[in-house]
Design a protein around this motif. Structure first.
Motif, PDB file in Angstrom:
ATOM      1  N   LYS A  31     -39.966  24.332 -16.613  1.00 16.32           N
ATOM      2  CA  LYS A  31     -40.003  23.474 -15.428  1.00 16.32           C
ATOM      3  C   LYS A  31     -40.469  22.069 -15.777  1.00 16.32           C
ATOM      4  CE  LYS A  31     -41.400  25.407 -11.511  1.00 16.32           C
ATOM      5  NZ  LYS A  31     -42.160  26.211 -10.529  1.00 16.32           N
ATOM      6  N   TYR A  88     -37.751  20.188 -16.902  1.00 16.63           N
ATOM      7  CA  TYR A  88     -36.740  20.147 -15.835  1.00 16.63           C
ATOM      8  C   TYR A  88     -35.510  20.983 -16.191  1.00 16.63           C
ATOM      9  CZ  TYR A  88     -34.702  18.336 -11.545  1.00 16.63           C
ATOM     10  OH  TYR A  88     -34.173  18.216 -10.261  1.00 16.63           O
ATOM     11  N   LEU A  94     -33.853  24.143 -14.887  1.00 18.80           N
ATOM     12  CA  LEU A  94     -33.890  24.945 -13.669  1.00 18.80           C
ATOM     13  C   LEU A  94     -33.294  26.329 -13.906  1.00 18.80           C
ATOM     14  CD1 LEU A  94     -32.920  22.122 -11.158  1.00 18.80           C
ATOM     15  CD2 LEU A  94     -35.196  22.886 -11.876  1.00 18.80           C
ATOM     16  N   TYR A  96     -37.592  34.100 -13.907  1.00 24.26           N
ATOM     17  CA  TYR A  96     -37.532  32.739 -13.378  1.00 24.26           C
ATOM     18  C   TYR A  96     -36.847  32.661 -12.007  1.00 24.26           C
ATOM     19  CZ  TYR A  96     -37.223  27.585 -13.893  1.00 24.26           C
ATOM     20  OH  TYR A  96     -37.338  26.225 -13.731  1.00 24.26           O
ATOM     21  N   GLU A 122     -38.888  31.903  -8.404  1.00 23.81           N
ATOM     22  CA  GLU A 122     -38.594  30.733  -7.577  1.00 23.81           C
ATOM     23  C   GLU A 122     -38.123  31.144  -6.183  1.00 23.81           C
ATOM     24  OE1 GLU A 122     -39.178  27.451  -8.529  1.00 23.81           O
ATOM     25  OE2 GLU A 122     -40.184  28.549 -10.136  1.00 23.81           O
ATOM     26  N   ASP A 164     -46.478  23.048 -11.177  1.00 18.49           N
ATOM     27  CA  ASP A 164     -45.241  22.476 -11.712  1.00 18.49           C
ATOM     28  C   ASP A 164     -44.310  22.021 -10.593  1.00 18.49           C
ATOM     29  OD1 ASP A 164     -46.100  23.138 -14.336  1.00 18.49           O
ATOM     30  OD2 ASP A 164     -45.421  25.201 -14.015  1.00 18.49           O
ATOM     31  N   ASP A 165     -44.358  22.719  -9.457  1.00 15.77           N
ATOM     32  CA  ASP A 165     -43.529  22.321  -8.316  1.00 15.77           C
ATOM     33  C   ASP A 165     -43.920  20.945  -7.787  1.00 15.77           C
ATOM     34  OD1 ASP A 165     -42.030  24.686  -8.311  1.00 15.77           O
ATOM     35  OD2 ASP A 165     -43.567  25.731  -7.155  1.00 15.77           O
ATOM     36  N   ILE A 214     -41.987  18.457  -9.969  1.00 14.35           N
ATOM     37  CA  ILE A 214     -40.557  18.489  -9.660  1.00 14.35           C
ATOM     38  C   ILE A 214     -40.312  17.960  -8.249  1.00 14.35           C
ATOM     39  CG2 ILE A 214     -38.604  20.044  -9.232  1.00 14.35           C
ATOM     40  CD1 ILE A 214     -39.597  21.775 -11.526  1.00 14.35           C
TER      41      ILE A 214
END
Length: 766
Positions: A283, A286, A288, A309, A313, A325-326, A329
């Protein structure tokens, strides 16, 4: 004092006998002064030659002598020469031969051809130039240039100890005070809250308090999160933040996110945490979920992460949770997808300054580039040689490629090291120059003093810890304070014996335990369970602990306990007598009982060897390791060897168990206590030491497999070099924490195996 009496014989501390220091140290109260019969302590540190120390306030006339009086020495030598050393006998217990304990004396005064290594100075390969002119101004020319360069992109390469915090503070103050820039339009990003507070505090000493408060300063997460809360408060409510891995694992389990994925449900908690760590790294780069589905991944951990993963999510989105981490992002996507919001921040933020730029990851870098455009008054300050967080997704390529991304960027190098003395600076730069991928930098040292840099060669990790603590004790007596010392380790396995010796010496220390306690690990509990049973055959808790290692189910426990009560015998004696055992099982269990019966009369080392081999504990761990892939079981063999090394210091099984119980209890106290407010020795990992500095630094275990770590050596065998270069940067960071002295330990054995000095030793010195 260079001599002592041990078991009615004289021992002498000479280069020829230094290899016996560890054995003599274990004799404890048996070491006596021949003149006054006071107990002596063997002091064997690093910077001084070893000696025997009298108790404090002793008035013995011999305590300052290097040699006993000639007439006394002659008599002692004659007595020793008359003694005939008997051949070593052996006793056989089971299939293991136990050597009888021999007296530890030295009657041969002839030194060997090559005396054992005790210590030697390490001279840097590269000589570092001293700063020729020391100006009275607070900033030297390169620092001043960095402060005054305010427009456009700027890369400041700030080597270790080069005063980068001073430059950042002065540059920010210059923008506000001399250029009239509104502090609300300046964003200063650091990697720790502590660093942000330090910069604010320093600026507050130069500017009015109101201006210091208005500065936009903080970590990436704190700044980006404030932006998210302002624009999307309902989505980013703080109570919905998943801070710990166990919270993420609970979310996956309790929401049914893993339904239909039996292979994921079967994972152990340690395996899940490893996979979540990989997901976090993806993450930060980046990458995804849909991008990772098609990747061909080789390691089991990455395959688990690949499966988890998208499920992880999806579970977060469905139930409204987010992780750290969100935040990164989310902020990047907010700015990228909403032009009006992006323009608003670009007009608001006119100057951006980023500390520790070598530790930045892709998602942070892309967000910063959006914020800094179009003026690009982006100042990044860091040192590619100190990029050590690859496991978090950090990549030195961003600082190495900054001038490619910003072709009009200016580059300024802060080349003067104000922190360390010249030999320490020389070792660091001799080492780091071996990395292939780095900015070449000139280097000068501010200090004329050379400093002291030592290699020392203890027998094993236990003796290494004793020598470090002896050195600290010696320096404290000379007037040093505890807070001047730091012991920096690569892996947590190096810390245990050091903490034990510090505790025994009653030297206060700072330590943050990040891993499971050594004393609470399953392998250690099994071993101690066997030892407790050897002393007390009716210790039912100990027997229950070791049942898995005997391939006995917990369901059998009640039967064992009931039978022991019926027969009125110790529960261990019942073990081989249950009727359901097959012949080979009964035979092995009877052998275990016999061995544990004999162990109470053995030394702890002998008892452990019997348990490992004849009781087949080592064999059990090997089989278990093959069946399971989690790292906790990979280290089981090392834990057995650590216990063996620790056991050498104790004469009886009972004394060893008492020591282990005492250390376990004290470690619980370490975990509970708040950081000490007074002076204390710092014991911490090299990663945690980054950004700190100490007068005296000890680096234990500089051997192949420890630093560089085994995983880096595996990559080298596969013709890869990036992990080895990060290990070299890690050692560079450790070296450059030291101001005055640096002591590097190279134990001859580690975890019971012969070692080889780290390749980095030859790279940096001679």
């Amino acid at each position: 004092m260079k001599f002592a009496q041990l078991n009615d014989q004289t021992i002498l501390l000479t280069p020829a006998t230094y290899n016996r220091i560890a054995a003599w140290r274990s004799e404890g109260d048996h070491l006596r002064c021949p003149a006054c019969q006071a107990p002596l302590r063997l002091m064997a540190g690093i910077s001084f030659e070893p000696y025997f120390a009298h108790p404090e306030n002793s008035e013995c006339a011999w305590k300052e002598l290097d040699q006993p009086p000639d007439e006394w020495l002659a008599a002692a030598s004659a007595e020793a020469a008359a003694a005939v050393e008997s051949e070593e006998e052996a006793v056989k217990i089971g299939s293991f031969r136990l050597p009888k304990k021999r007296a530890i004396t030295d009657t041969d005064s002839t030194p060997p051809a090559d005396p054992p290594l005790y210590r030697k100075r390490l001279v840097p390969k590269q000589t570092i130039q001293h700063l020729s002119e020391k100006q009275a101004e607070p900033l030297h020319p390169a620092q001043k240039q960095a402060v005054l360069t305010t427009e456009g992109p700027l890369l400041i390469l700030a080597g270790a100890g080069s005063g980068k915090t001073r430059v950042m503070t002065a540059r920010t103050a210059y923008l506000i005070r001399d250029r009239g820039v509104d502090p609300r339009t300046i964003m200063v990003v650091t990697f720790t809250t502590k660093a942000a507070e330090e910069i604010k505090q320093r600026i507050g000493q130069q500017l009015p308090a109101r201006q210091a408060r208005e500065l936009v300063a903080g970590t990436f997460h704190s700044i980006f999160y404030r932006m998210l809360l302002h624009h999307q408060p309902e989505r980013w409510e703080q109570g919905r933040l998943l801070k710990k891995d166990w919270q993420k694992w609970r979310l996956l389990r309790e929401t049914g996110a893993l339904a239909g994925h039996e292979e994921l449900l079967a994972l152990k908690e340690g395996e899940v945490e490893e996979a979540l760590g990989v997901i976090s790294r993806w993450k930060n780069e980046y990458l995804l979920p849909h991008e990772m589905i098609e990747r061909d991944l080789k390691s089991e951990v990455e395959k688990h992460a690949q499966q988890l993963y998208p499920l992880y999510e999806a579970a977060k989105r469905k139930h409204g949770w987010f992780d750290f981490d969100d935040m990164l992002i989310g902020c990047y996507e907010l700015l990228r997808e909403h032009e009006a919001i992006r323009t608003r921040y670009q007009e608001r933020i006119r100057y951006v300054m980023i500390d520790e730029f070598q530790d930045i990851n892709r998602i942070q870098y892309e967000t910063v580039k959006l914020l800094a455009a179009p003026q690009n008054n982006l100042c990044v300050i860091g040192d590619d040689d100190q990029s050590i967080y690859g496991f978090r997704g950090s990549d030195p390529q961003y600082i190495l490629g900054f001038t490619a991304d910003f072709p009009d960027a200016q580059t300024i190098t802060l080349e003067v090291n104000y922190r360390s003395r010249s030999s320490i600076v020389g070792l660091g730069y001799s080492l780091i120059g071996n990395n292939r991928t780095r900015w070449n930098k000139a280097c000068k040292t501010f200090h004329q003093e050379e400093g002291e840099t030592y290699l020392f060669y203890p027998d094993d990790e236990e003796e290494q810890a004793s020598r470090i603590v002896d050195e600290i004790t010696h320096q404290l007596k000379l007037g040093a304070s505890c807070g001047e010392f730091a012991i920096l380790y690569r892996t947590h396995e190096s810390a245990r014996p050091i903490l034990e010796r510090l505790t025994e010496a009653r030297i206060p220390f700072h330590f943050t335990q990040e891993e499971e306690s050594f004393y609470d690990r399953q392998t250690v509990r099994w071993v101690l369970g066997y030892l407790r049973l050897s002393l007390h055959h009716d210790d039912s808790a100990a027997l229950k602990e070791i049942l898995p290692t005997l391939y006995i189910s917990q369901e059998t426990w009640n039967t064992l306990r009931s039978q022991a009560i019926l027969d009125d015998v110790p529960i261990l004696h019942v073990l081989p007598k249950l009727p359901q055992w097959k012949v080979y099982q009964r035979k092995h269990l009877q052998k275990v009982v016999d061995i544990l019966t004999e162990c109470r009369n053995c030394t702890p080392v002998q008892a452990l060897e019997l348990i490992y081999e004849d009781c087949r504990l080592r064999e059990y761990l090997k089989k278990r390791r093959k069946e399971r892939s989690d790292t906790a079981h990979e280290r089981g063999s090392d834990e057995l060897q650590q216990l063996l090394a620790a056991a050498k210091r104790h004469a009886t099984v009972e004394a060893f168990l008492r020591h282990m119980e005492d250390m376990s209890q004290k470690e619980k106290e370490w975990r509970k206590q708040q950081p000490l407010s007074g002076e204390a020795v710092h014991v911490l990992s090299i990663h945690r030491a980054k950004g700190l500095e100490f007068d005296h630094v000890f680096l234990p275990d500089l051997v192949e497999g420890a630093l560089p770590h085994e995983y880096a050596l595996d990559e080298v065998r596969k013709r890869g070099w990036s992990a080895l270069e990060e290990e070299r940067r890690l050692l560079y960071v450790a070296i450059t924490r030291a101001r005055h002295t640096l002591s590097i330990g190279i134990p001859q054995e580690r975890f019971g195996r012969k070692t080889r000095p780290s390749r980095f030793v030859a790279e940096m010195g001679r």
